[in-house]
Motif scaffolding. Structure first.
Motif, PDB file in Angstrom:
ATOM      1  N   SER A  13       0.809  -1.223   0.000  1.00 29.97           N
ATOM      2  CA  SER A  13       0.000   0.000   0.000  1.00 29.97           C
ATOM      3  C   SER A  13       0.843   1.274   0.000  1.00 29.97           C
ATOM      4  CB  SER A  13      -0.944   0.012   1.208  1.00 29.97           C
ATOM      5  OG  SER A  13      -0.199   0.021   2.422  1.00 29.97           O
ATOM      6  N   LEU A  14       2.152   1.150   0.260  1.00 30.24           N
ATOM      7  CA  LEU A  14       3.032   2.310   0.315  1.00 30.24           C
ATOM      8  C   LEU A  14       3.996   2.303  -0.867  1.00 30.24           C
ATOM      9  CD1 LEU A  14       4.056   2.309   4.100  1.00 30.24           C
ATOM     10  CD2 LEU A  14       2.095   3.441   3.034  1.00 30.24           C
ATOM     11  N   HIS A  15       4.345   3.487  -1.340  1.00 28.92           N
ATOM     12  CA  HIS A  15       5.367   3.589  -2.381  1.00 28.92           C
ATOM     13  C   HIS A  15       6.430   4.594  -1.960  1.00 28.92           C
ATOM     14  CE1 HIS A  15       4.018   7.521  -4.036  1.00 28.92           C
ATOM     15  NE2 HIS A  15       2.789   7.104  -3.794  1.00 28.92           N
ATOM     16  N   TYR A  16       7.599   4.495  -2.594  1.00 28.38           N
ATOM     17  CA  TYR A  16       8.764   5.261  -2.160  1.00 28.38           C
ATOM     18  C   TYR A  16       9.370   6.087  -3.296  1.00 28.38           C
ATOM     19  CZ  TYR A  16       8.209   2.216   1.825  1.00 28.38           C
ATOM     20  OH  TYR A  16       7.683   1.560   2.907  1.00 28.38           O
ATOM     21  N   ARG A  17       8.579   6.369  -4.295  1.00 28.29           N
ATOM     22  CA  ARG A  17       9.005   7.242  -5.388  1.00 28.29           C
ATOM     23  C   ARG A  17       7.757   7.834  -6.020  1.00 28.29           C
ATOM     24  NH1 ARG A  17       8.451   2.216  -7.651  1.00 28.29           N
ATOM     25  NH2 ARG A  17       7.931   2.084  -9.873  1.00 28.29           N
ATOM     26  N   TRP A  18       7.916   8.974  -6.656  1.00 26.06           N
ATOM     27  CA  TRP A  18       6.819   9.608  -7.385  1.00 26.06           C
ATOM     28  C   TRP A  18       6.959   9.233  -8.863  1.00 26.06           C
ATOM     29  CZ3 TRP A  18       3.108  11.538  -4.491  1.00 26.06           C
ATOM     30  CH2 TRP A  18       3.409  12.010  -3.213  1.00 26.06           C
ATOM     31  N   SER A  19       5.944   8.570  -9.384  1.00 18.39           N
ATOM     32  CA  SER A  19       6.026   8.083 -10.762  1.00 18.39           C
ATOM     33  C   SER A  19       4.624   7.853 -11.316  1.00 18.39           C
ATOM     34  CB  SER A  19       6.811   6.764 -10.812  1.00 18.39           C
ATOM     35  OG  SER A  19       6.754   6.189 -12.102  1.00 18.39           O
ATOM     36  N   SER A  20       4.483   8.133 -12.611  1.00 18.09           N
ATOM     37  CA  SER A  20       3.211   7.869 -13.282  1.00 18.09           C
ATOM     38  C   SER A  20       3.052   6.393 -13.617  1.00 18.09           C
ATOM     39  CB  SER A  20       3.126   8.688 -14.576  1.00 18.09           C
ATOM     40  OG  SER A  20       4.173   8.317 -15.462  1.00 18.09           O
ATOM     41  N   GLU A  23       1.056   1.447 -10.096  1.00 21.18           N
ATOM     42  CA  GLU A  23      -0.311   0.955 -10.203  1.00 21.18           C
ATOM     43  C   GLU A  23      -1.154   1.489  -9.043  1.00 21.18           C
ATOM     44  OE1 GLU A  23      -1.849  -0.853 -12.547  1.00 21.18           O
ATOM     45  OE2 GLU A  23      -0.030  -0.739 -13.759  1.00 21.18           O
ATOM     46  N   PRO A  24      -2.359   1.990  -9.309  1.00 19.32           N
ATOM     47  CA  PRO A  24      -3.222   2.473  -8.219  1.00 19.32           C
ATOM     48  C   PRO A  24      -3.595   1.341  -7.259  1.00 19.32           C
ATOM     49  CG  PRO A  24      -4.032   3.193 -10.368  1.00 19.32           C
ATOM     50  CD  PRO A  24      -2.972   2.179 -10.634  1.00 19.32           C
ATOM     51  N   ILE A  25      -3.698   1.681  -5.987  1.00 19.59           N
ATOM     52  CA  ILE A  25      -4.143   0.697  -4.989  1.00 19.59           C
ATOM     53  C   ILE A  25      -5.613   0.851  -4.662  1.00 19.59           C
ATOM     54  CG2 ILE A  25      -1.821   0.578  -3.992  1.00 19.59           C
ATOM     55  CD1 ILE A  25      -2.972   2.220  -1.600  1.00 19.59           C
ATOM     56  N   ALA A  26      -6.229   1.959  -5.134  1.00 16.79           N
ATOM     57  CA  ALA A  26      -7.651   2.211  -4.872  1.00 16.79           C
ATOM     58  C   ALA A  26      -8.154   3.238  -5.873  1.00 16.79           C
ATOM     59  CB  ALA A  26      -7.860   2.720  -3.442  1.00 16.79           C
ATOM     60  N   GLU A  27      -9.490   3.321  -5.976  1.00 18.48           N
ATOM     61  CA  GLU A  27     -10.143   4.324  -6.810  1.00 18.48           C
ATOM     62  C   GLU A  27     -11.167   5.073  -5.984  1.00 18.48           C
ATOM     63  OE1 GLU A  27     -11.982   2.700 -10.252  1.00 18.48           O
ATOM     64  OE2 GLU A  27     -10.093   2.179 -11.252  1.00 18.48           O
ATOM     65  N   VAL A  28     -11.276   6.382  -6.214  1.00 16.22           N
ATOM     66  CA  VAL A  28     -12.315   7.178  -5.564  1.00 16.22           C
ATOM     67  C   VAL A  28     -13.008   8.030  -6.619  1.00 16.22           C
ATOM     68  CG1 VAL A  28     -11.131   7.268  -3.337  1.00 16.22           C
ATOM     69  CG2 VAL A  28     -10.749   9.083  -5.009  1.00 16.22           C
ATOM     70  N   SER A  29     -14.246   8.377  -6.337  1.00 20.30           N
ATOM     71  CA  SER A  29     -15.008   9.261  -7.207  1.00 20.30           C
ATOM     72  C   SER A  29     -15.016  10.667  -6.619  1.00 20.30           C
ATOM     73  CB  SER A  29     -16.455   8.768  -7.344  1.00 20.30           C
ATOM     74  OG  SER A  29     -16.494   7.480  -7.928  1.00 20.30           O
ATOM     75  N   PRO A  30     -15.078  11.694  -7.427  1.00 20.74           N
ATOM     76  CA  PRO A  30     -15.196  13.055  -6.904  1.00 20.74           C
ATOM     77  C   PRO A  30     -16.400  13.181  -5.977  1.00 20.74           C
ATOM     78  CG  PRO A  30     -14.709  13.113  -9.247  1.00 20.74           C
ATOM     79  CD  PRO A  30     -14.995  11.671  -8.909  1.00 20.74           C
ATOM     80  N   GLY A  68      -0.750   5.088  -1.356  1.00 19.92           N
ATOM     81  CA  GLY A  68      -1.283   5.339  -2.687  1.00 19.92           C
ATOM     82  C   GLY A  68      -0.500   4.572  -3.728  1.00 19.92           C
ATOM     83  N   PRO A  69      -0.613   4.977  -4.995  1.00 24.28           N
ATOM     84  CA  PRO A  69      -1.462   6.085  -5.455  1.00 24.28           C
ATOM     85  C   PRO A  69      -2.939   5.689  -5.558  1.00 24.28           C
ATOM     86  CG  PRO A  69      -0.285   5.130  -7.308  1.00 24.28           C
ATOM     87  CD  PRO A  69       0.217   4.420  -6.091  1.00 24.28           C
ATOM     88  N   ILE A  70      -3.772   6.721  -5.496  1.00 22.15           N
ATOM     89  CA  ILE A  70      -5.225   6.561  -5.578  1.00 22.15           C
ATOM     90  C   ILE A  70      -5.685   7.170  -6.898  1.00 22.15           C
ATOM     91  CG2 ILE A  70      -7.425   7.184  -4.514  1.00 22.15           C
ATOM     92  CD1 ILE A  70      -5.760   7.512  -1.849  1.00 22.15           C
TER      93      ILE A  70
END
Length: 314
Positions: A13-20, A23-30, A68-70
């Motif tokens: 669930s955790l990542h250690y770099r900023w990158s596009s 893979e997302p670990i979750a999705e949310v709606s506005p 994340g990322p979410i």
């Protein structure tokens, strides 16, 4: 309706770099409210029973792991993402460390770890170091960011997409606006603090875990290339002890202001090392003068309400 819970204790669930490319670990709606369970900045390595000698066991590669990322549905490259922090609940305890090779005055003091009790609504030292000092809690998240459009970046320093900004103004009630550089935004959160002074000068704040309620909105009407925010009012500070540093180099002026503050605070019963840590978790920092070239004036200050209990005022 059940609220989505995104738990930072789950493997992966955790990542250690900023990158596009993450893979997302979750999705949310506005407009969908969700809850985050975020570990402290050590990734849960530091225990409440740890002492300074345990610092040697820390794996620094696990610092500031972001939850994340979410993926935010409907967020497209070129939009802005509005992140509203609804509530931030800290853990029952926190920690602050001086790391000899980190901070504004790196090399000035040896390693030190202190543990704070947070159960009373204030941070209270659990040792003789800063004993008697009570720091009001003002929790916030040190890390909120979206993915960059290209390249990969480490967790430190902050970037145009946010990340490790360590801005103590971003408390519950704040609305942080971030650029969307890739479809879905790929939003991440980390580094909860129970309290932090401006500048986080010793390298750490009152680090703790947190449970956070948040909601995001996609702003198609805004185009951003950097973070902006709307924040709640800052509580009045009251009388303060203020020390200035003056130099043509901003970092030198900052260091001078801290050294001068440490010298002054001795009269209030604080050791220099204690002042350094106290400013990092509860102090104020300002660029007081920038126009009279070539010198700048940097002011470091501490509220007298925090330190006057240690001795009578001079």
């Amino acid at each position: 309706m059940l609220r989505l819970i995104i738990d930072g204790k789950k493997p992966g669930s955790l990542h250690y770099r900023w990158s596009s490319k993450l893979e997302p670990i979750a999705e949310v709606s506005p407009g969908e409210e969700f809850e985050l369970r975020i570990p402290d900045s050590s990734g849960g390595q530091i225990g409440e029973d740890w002492t300074t000698k345990d610092i040697e066991r820390i794996d620094e590669s696990r610092f500031d792991g972001a939850l994340g990322p979410i993926y935010v549905k409907g967020a497209s490259k070129g939009d802005a993402l509005e992140v509203e922090l609804l509530e931030i609940r800290t853990g029952a305890w926190g920690w602050t460390a001086i790391l000899n090779d980190f901070g504004v005055l790196k090399g000035r003091f040896p390693n030190r770890l202190m543990i704070w009790d947070l159960n009373s609504g204030q941070a209270v030292s659990k040792s003789d170091f800063l004993k008697g000092i009570r720091v009001p809690l003002r929790p916030f998240l040190g890390v909120v960011g979206t993915a960059p459009a290209e390249y990969e970046y480490p967790m430190i320093p902050p970037q145009s997409f946010g990340g490790n900004m360590d801005n103590p103004l971003l408390v519950a009630g704040s609305r942080l606006l971030l650029p969307v550089n890739v479809d879905g935004a790929l939003l991440s959160f980390a580094d909860p603090h129970a309290s932090q002074g401006e500048g986080e000068v010793c390298g750490t704040a009152i680090e703790t875990s947190a449970e956070v309620r948040a909601v995001v909105r996609v702003r198609h009407d805004l185009k951003l290339s950097y973070p902006v925010a709307f924040v709640p009012g800052v509580p009045p500070v009251g009388p303060s002890l203020v020390a200035m540093g003056i130099a043509c180099d901003l970092k030198k002026a900052l260091k001078e202001s801290l050294e001068n503050l440490m010298d002054m605070a001795v009269a209030y019963g604080l050791e220099k090392e204690e002042t350094y840590v106290l400013h990092s978790v509860a102090g104020k920092l300002s660029l007081s003068e920038a126009v009279d070239e070539p010198n700048y004036v940097v002011s470091s200050s501490l509220p007298l309400s925090l330190i006057s209990s240690r001795s009578s005022q001079p």
